[in-house]
Motif scaffolding. Structure first.
Motif, PDB file in Angstrom:
ATOM      1  N   PRO A  81       0.801  -1.226   0.000  1.00  0.00           N
ATOM      2  CA  PRO A  81       0.000   0.000   0.000  1.00  0.00           C
ATOM      3  C   PRO A  81       0.835   1.278   0.000  1.00  0.00           C
ATOM      4  O   PRO A  81       0.288   2.359  -0.246  1.00  0.00           O
ATOM      5  CB  PRO A  81      -0.810  -0.126   1.300  1.00  0.00           C
ATOM      6  N   ASP A  82       2.145   1.170   0.232  1.00  0.00           N
ATOM      7  CA  ASP A  82       3.019   2.346   0.166  1.00  0.00           C
ATOM      8  C   ASP A  82       3.397   2.704  -1.263  1.00  0.00           C
ATOM      9  O   ASP A  82       3.909   3.797  -1.511  1.00  0.00           O
ATOM     10  CB  ASP A  82       4.310   2.085   0.957  1.00  0.00           C
ATOM     11  N   ASP A  83       3.187   1.791  -2.208  1.00  0.00           N
ATOM     12  CA  ASP A  83       3.680   1.968  -3.576  1.00  0.00           C
ATOM     13  C   ASP A  83       2.679   2.689  -4.460  1.00  0.00           C
ATOM     14  O   ASP A  83       1.468   2.532  -4.319  1.00  0.00           O
ATOM     15  CB  ASP A  83       4.007   0.608  -4.196  1.00  0.00           C
ATOM     16  N   ASP A  84       3.210   3.462  -5.416  1.00  0.00           N
ATOM     17  CA  ASP A  84       2.348   4.158  -6.375  1.00  0.00           C
ATOM     18  C   ASP A  84       1.525   3.175  -7.199  1.00  0.00           C
ATOM     19  O   ASP A  84       0.439   3.519  -7.675  1.00  0.00           O
ATOM     20  CB  ASP A  84       3.194   5.029  -7.312  1.00  0.00           C
ATOM     21  N   GLU A  85       2.036   1.962  -7.381  1.00  0.00           N
ATOM     22  CA  GLU A  85       1.350   0.961  -8.190  1.00  0.00           C
ATOM     23  C   GLU A  85       0.149   0.352  -7.476  1.00  0.00           C
ATOM     24  O   GLU A  85      -0.698  -0.289  -8.100  1.00  0.00           O
ATOM     25  CB  GLU A  85       2.340  -0.149  -8.563  1.00  0.00           C
ATOM     26  N   GLY A 115       5.242  -9.733 -14.055  1.00  0.00           N
ATOM     27  CA  GLY A 115       4.775  -9.160 -15.309  1.00  0.00           C
ATOM     28  C   GLY A 115       5.045  -7.676 -15.394  1.00  0.00           C
ATOM     29  O   GLY A 115       5.190  -7.002 -14.374  1.00  0.00           O
ATOM     30  N   PRO A 116       5.100  -7.128 -16.605  1.00  0.00           N
ATOM     31  CA  PRO A 116       5.482  -5.729 -16.809  1.00  0.00           C
ATOM     32  C   PRO A 116       4.376  -4.714 -16.581  1.00  0.00           C
ATOM     33  O   PRO A 116       4.654  -3.518 -16.450  1.00  0.00           O
ATOM     34  CB  PRO A 116       5.933  -5.707 -18.275  1.00  0.00           C
ATOM     35  N   LEU A 117       3.115  -5.148 -16.552  1.00  0.00           N
ATOM     36  CA  LEU A 117       2.031  -4.185 -16.402  1.00  0.00           C
ATOM     37  C   LEU A 117       2.053  -3.521 -15.028  1.00  0.00           C
ATOM     38  O   LEU A 117       2.346  -4.170 -14.022  1.00  0.00           O
ATOM     39  CB  LEU A 117       0.675  -4.865 -16.576  1.00  0.00           C
ATOM     40  N   SER A 118       1.711  -2.256 -14.984  1.00  0.00           N
ATOM     41  CA  SER A 118       1.441  -1.589 -13.707  1.00  0.00           C
ATOM     42  C   SER A 118       0.050  -2.005 -13.248  1.00  0.00           C
ATOM     43  O   SER A 118      -0.917  -1.875 -13.997  1.00  0.00           O
ATOM     44  CB  SER A 118       1.498  -0.072 -13.874  1.00  0.00           C
ATOM     45  N   VAL A 176      -4.960 -10.708 -29.111  1.00  0.00           N
ATOM     46  CA  VAL A 176      -5.084  -9.398 -29.763  1.00  0.00           C
ATOM     47  C   VAL A 176      -4.105  -8.386 -29.180  1.00  0.00           C
ATOM     48  O   VAL A 176      -4.217  -7.187 -29.430  1.00  0.00           O
ATOM     49  CB  VAL A 176      -6.532  -8.863 -29.649  1.00  0.00           C
ATOM     50  N   GLY A 177      -3.128  -8.871 -28.406  1.00  0.00           N
ATOM     51  CA  GLY A 177      -2.141  -7.968 -27.819  1.00  0.00           C
ATOM     52  C   GLY A 177      -2.710  -7.106 -26.714  1.00  0.00           C
ATOM     53  O   GLY A 177      -2.180  -6.025 -26.427  1.00  0.00           O
ATOM     54  N   GLY A 178      -3.799  -7.565 -26.087  1.00  0.00           N
ATOM     55  CA  GLY A 178      -4.427  -6.797 -25.014  1.00  0.00           C
ATOM     56  C   GLY A 178      -3.824  -7.101 -23.654  1.00  0.00           C
ATOM     57  O   GLY A 178      -2.921  -7.936 -23.515  1.00  0.00           O
ATOM     58  N   SER A 179      -4.338  -6.435 -22.646  1.00  0.00           N
ATOM     59  CA  SER A 179      -3.847  -6.596 -21.275  1.00  0.00           C
ATOM     60  C   SER A 179      -4.690  -7.626 -20.539  1.00  0.00           C
ATOM     61  O   SER A 179      -5.922  -7.617 -20.650  1.00  0.00           O
ATOM     62  CB  SER A 179      -3.915  -5.256 -20.524  1.00  0.00           C
ATOM     63  N   THR A 180      -4.028  -8.478 -19.781  1.00  0.00           N
ATOM     64  CA  THR A 180      -4.766  -9.447 -18.979  1.00  0.00           C
ATOM     65  C   THR A 180      -4.036  -9.694 -17.667  1.00  0.00           C
ATOM     66  O   THR A 180      -2.810  -9.661 -17.613  1.00  0.00           O
ATOM     67  CB  THR A 180      -4.991 -10.767 -19.755  1.00  0.00           C
ATOM     68  N   VAL A 181      -4.815  -9.924 -16.618  1.00  0.00           N
ATOM     69  CA  VAL A 181      -4.294 -10.150 -15.270  1.00  0.00           C
ATOM     70  C   VAL A 181      -4.856 -11.472 -14.763  1.00  0.00           C
ATOM     71  O   VAL A 181      -6.076 -11.680 -14.776  1.00  0.00           O
ATOM     72  CB  VAL A 181      -4.697  -9.011 -14.312  1.00  0.00           C
ATOM     73  N   ALA A 182      -3.968 -12.362 -14.325  1.00  0.00           N
ATOM     74  CA  ALA A 182      -4.375 -13.634 -13.731  1.00  0.00           C
ATOM     75  C   ALA A 182      -4.167 -13.562 -12.227  1.00  0.00           C
ATOM     76  O   ALA A 182      -3.055 -13.280 -11.766  1.00  0.00           O
ATOM     77  CB  ALA A 182      -3.555 -14.781 -14.318  1.00  0.00           C
ATOM     78  N   VAL A 183      -5.217 -13.787 -11.464  1.00  0.00           N
ATOM     79  CA  VAL A 183      -5.140 -13.747 -10.004  1.00  0.00           C
ATOM     80  C   VAL A 183      -5.153 -15.179  -9.479  1.00  0.00           C
ATOM     81  O   VAL A 183      -6.105 -15.926  -9.720  1.00  0.00           O
ATOM     82  CB  VAL A 183      -6.313 -12.947  -9.404  1.00  0.00           C
ATOM     83  N   LEU A 184      -4.096 -15.556  -8.763  1.00  0.00           N
ATOM     84  CA  LEU A 184      -3.931 -16.931  -8.309  1.00  0.00           C
ATOM     85  C   LEU A 184      -4.285 -17.096  -6.840  1.00  0.00           C
ATOM     86  O   LEU A 184      -4.251 -16.137  -6.059  1.00  0.00           O
ATOM     87  CB  LEU A 184      -2.480 -17.383  -8.520  1.00  0.00           C
ATOM     88  N   ALA A 185      -4.590 -18.343  -6.475  1.00  0.00           N
ATOM     89  CA  ALA A 185      -4.861 -18.693  -5.079  1.00  0.00           C
ATOM     90  C   ALA A 185      -3.669 -19.407  -4.457  1.00  0.00           C
ATOM     91  O   ALA A 185      -3.806 -20.180  -3.520  1.00  0.00           O
ATOM     92  CB  ALA A 185      -6.102 -19.581  -4.996  1.00  0.00           C
ATOM     93  N   CYS A 186      -2.484 -19.126  -5.007  1.00  0.00           N
ATOM     94  CA  CYS A 186      -1.236 -19.709  -4.515  1.00  0.00           C
ATOM     95  C   CYS A 186      -0.122 -18.716  -4.844  1.00  0.00           C
ATOM     96  O   CYS A 186      -0.385 -17.651  -5.413  1.00  0.00           O
ATOM     97  CB  CYS A 186      -0.977 -21.060  -5.187  1.00  0.00           C
ATOM     98  N   GLY A 187       1.114 -19.058  -4.507  1.00  0.00           N
ATOM     99  CA  GLY A 187       2.212 -18.173  -4.846  1.00  0.00           C
ATOM    100  C   GLY A 187       2.390 -18.036  -6.349  1.00  0.00           C
ATOM    101  O   GLY A 187       2.087 -18.959  -7.109  1.00  0.00           O
ATOM    102  N   THR A 206       3.681 -10.378 -20.814  1.00  0.00           N
ATOM    103  CA  THR A 206       3.106  -9.111 -21.295  1.00  0.00           C
ATOM    104  C   THR A 206       2.078  -8.512 -20.346  1.00  0.00           C
ATOM    105  O   THR A 206       1.741  -7.334 -20.470  1.00  0.00           O
ATOM    106  CB  THR A 206       2.432  -9.313 -22.666  1.00  0.00           C
ATOM    107  N   GLY A 207       1.533  -9.326 -19.451  1.00  0.00           N
ATOM    108  CA  GLY A 207       0.477  -8.858 -18.558  1.00  0.00           C
ATOM    109  C   GLY A 207       0.907  -8.885 -17.110  1.00  0.00           C
ATOM    110  O   GLY A 207       1.951  -8.344 -16.749  1.00  0.00           O
ATOM    111  N   LEU A 208       0.104  -9.574 -16.284  1.00  0.00           N
ATOM    112  CA  LEU A 208       0.394  -9.583 -14.850  1.00  0.00           C
ATOM    113  C   LEU A 208      -0.183 -10.856 -14.235  1.00  0.00           C
ATOM    114  O   LEU A 208      -1.345 -11.192 -14.452  1.00  0.00           O
ATOM    115  CB  LEU A 208      -0.249  -8.359 -14.189  1.00  0.00           C
TER     116      LEU A 208
END
Length: 390
Positions: A81-85, A115-118, A176-187, A206-208
């Protein structure tokens, strides 16, 4: 790195390892005394009763430095929570949930990322796409088409990297070269399911790939339910494509509704067991019927916030950190974010996250002198803020 910043980061990571998941009492302690003092209290067992159980098993295990090294070797990072991201605006919804009712509803302590996405930028315009693991050809096709259209229009696709609909949504965004985020239930170092190691690697390129669980944490059933709240939190809405009557996607819809996000569902063939959950959610008013990307965009964006009526207290609907920050603003004059943090007792990162939401609700504004209440000023000049101080 600044010594104070380094100490805080180590404290966040230590606590993430200790509780491994959402922990409302610990979040409350951090808000009260700060993260470094909270970490000291956990280490020395100077805790309220509500925290002794959740911290007992791992409080003596301090692998924070090793965890940071491990995530760095993966090419990843920890977001605090301290980070701008940190997506502070997104987390406000969780901050206002009743954690006595929703035990898993606390704000995550940190988020581990590859991943590189903010994360902050990726979640500005995003839709969660979820559904059945045992999907049909129809479901995969529809999920792919809608996710493809959304991603091509600049929307981030958020999902859980599971078999079926999740994978179809991620793959469509990548195609299509879009942004995608995968949220995991593990490390984030443990591909789950294991068969999706290549898919997750492609997302990380390419995503996160994201998790609130530290490296090495294994997937367990209760973690999937907690993970669903993050999928719902990071999107402007939740779209379900195929769901059985007992589908986990319905749990994600539950979180969306409690967070005030629109829930949407795609209908299927009337006799399809794979779409029975979608049909029930639509019939019972839990989800809106959608069939294409344009329908999703109509519901999910732009974000519409309630504006208080001029005849009532403009802050009457505020809760949690929003209410505290608004109360710290003077009736006349303005204050800088640091002054608001001192006045409200909140940390500076939380104050900075809250202020844009209050501004969108037309309750506050800012100018070169700081942030001020807009209610009662009534002029367009007062609501046009060229810069945000602090």
């Amino acid at each position: 790195m600044d010594l104070d910043v380094d100490e805080r980061r180590l404290a966040w990571v230590y606590l993430s390892r200790v509780v491994q998941g959402p922990c409302a009492p610990l979040s409350a302690l951090i808000a009260s005394v700060g993260v470094c003092e909270a970490a000291r209290a956990v280490r020395e067992h100077e805790l309220p009763e509500a925290l002794r159980g959740p911290t007992a098993a791992r409080r003596e295990i301090d692998t924070a430095a090793a965890d940071l090294d491990a995530i760095a070797r993966l090419g990843g990072r920890v977001i605090t929570p301290d980070d701008d991201e940190w997506p502070g605006w997104r987390m406000l919804g969780l901050d206002q949930l009743d954690t006595d009712r929703d035990r898993e509803g606390a704000v995550p302590l940190v988020l581990w990322a590859r991943g590189p996405l903010s994360l902050q930028a990726a979640s500005e315009r995003a839709v969660a796409v979820v559904g059945s693991r045992c999907s049909s050809g129809y479901g995969v096709q529809v999920a792919g088409e809608i996710a493809c259209d959304l991603a091509a229009r600049g929307w981030t696709i958020v999902s859980g990297a599971a078999f079926g609909i999740d994978a179809a949504a991620h793959r469509a965004a990548l195609a299509v070269g879009g942004s995608t985020v995968a949220v995991l239930a593990c490390g984030v170092d443990r591909p789950y399911p294991a068969q999706h190691d290549r898919l997750l690697a492609a997302i990380a390129d390419t995503g996160l790939v994201l998790s609130e669980y530290p490296p090495g944490t294994s997937a367990q059933k209760h973690r999937f339910l907690a993970r669903n709240r993050l999928i719902a939190t990071l999107g402007d809405g939740v779209l379900v494509v195929e769901a059985g009557l007992r589908s986990g996607a319905r749990n994600t819809v539950k979180w969306a509704r409690r967070l005030g996000r629109p829930a949407m569902a795609v209908p299927g063939p009337v006799g399809s067991a794979s779409s029975a959950g979608c049909h029930r959610m639509i019939r019972e008013g839990e989800a809106l019927l959608v069939t294409r990307a344009e329908d999703v965009i109509d519901e999910a964006g732009p974000l519409r916030l309630p504006v208080a009526d001029a005849t009532v207290d403009p802050a009457a609907h505020l809760r949690g950190a929003e209410a505290d920050v608004y109360a710290a603003l003077p009736a006349i004059g303005s204050r800088l974010p640091l002054e608001l943090a001192q006045q409200s007792g909140l940390d500076l990162a939380t104050v900075r996250a809250v202020l844009p939401g209050l501004e969108l609700a037309d309750l506050v504004g800012c100018d070169s002198g700081g942030w001020f209440r807009t209610r009662g000023r009534g002029t367009e000049r007062d609501r046009t803020m060229p810069t945000r101080p602090g």
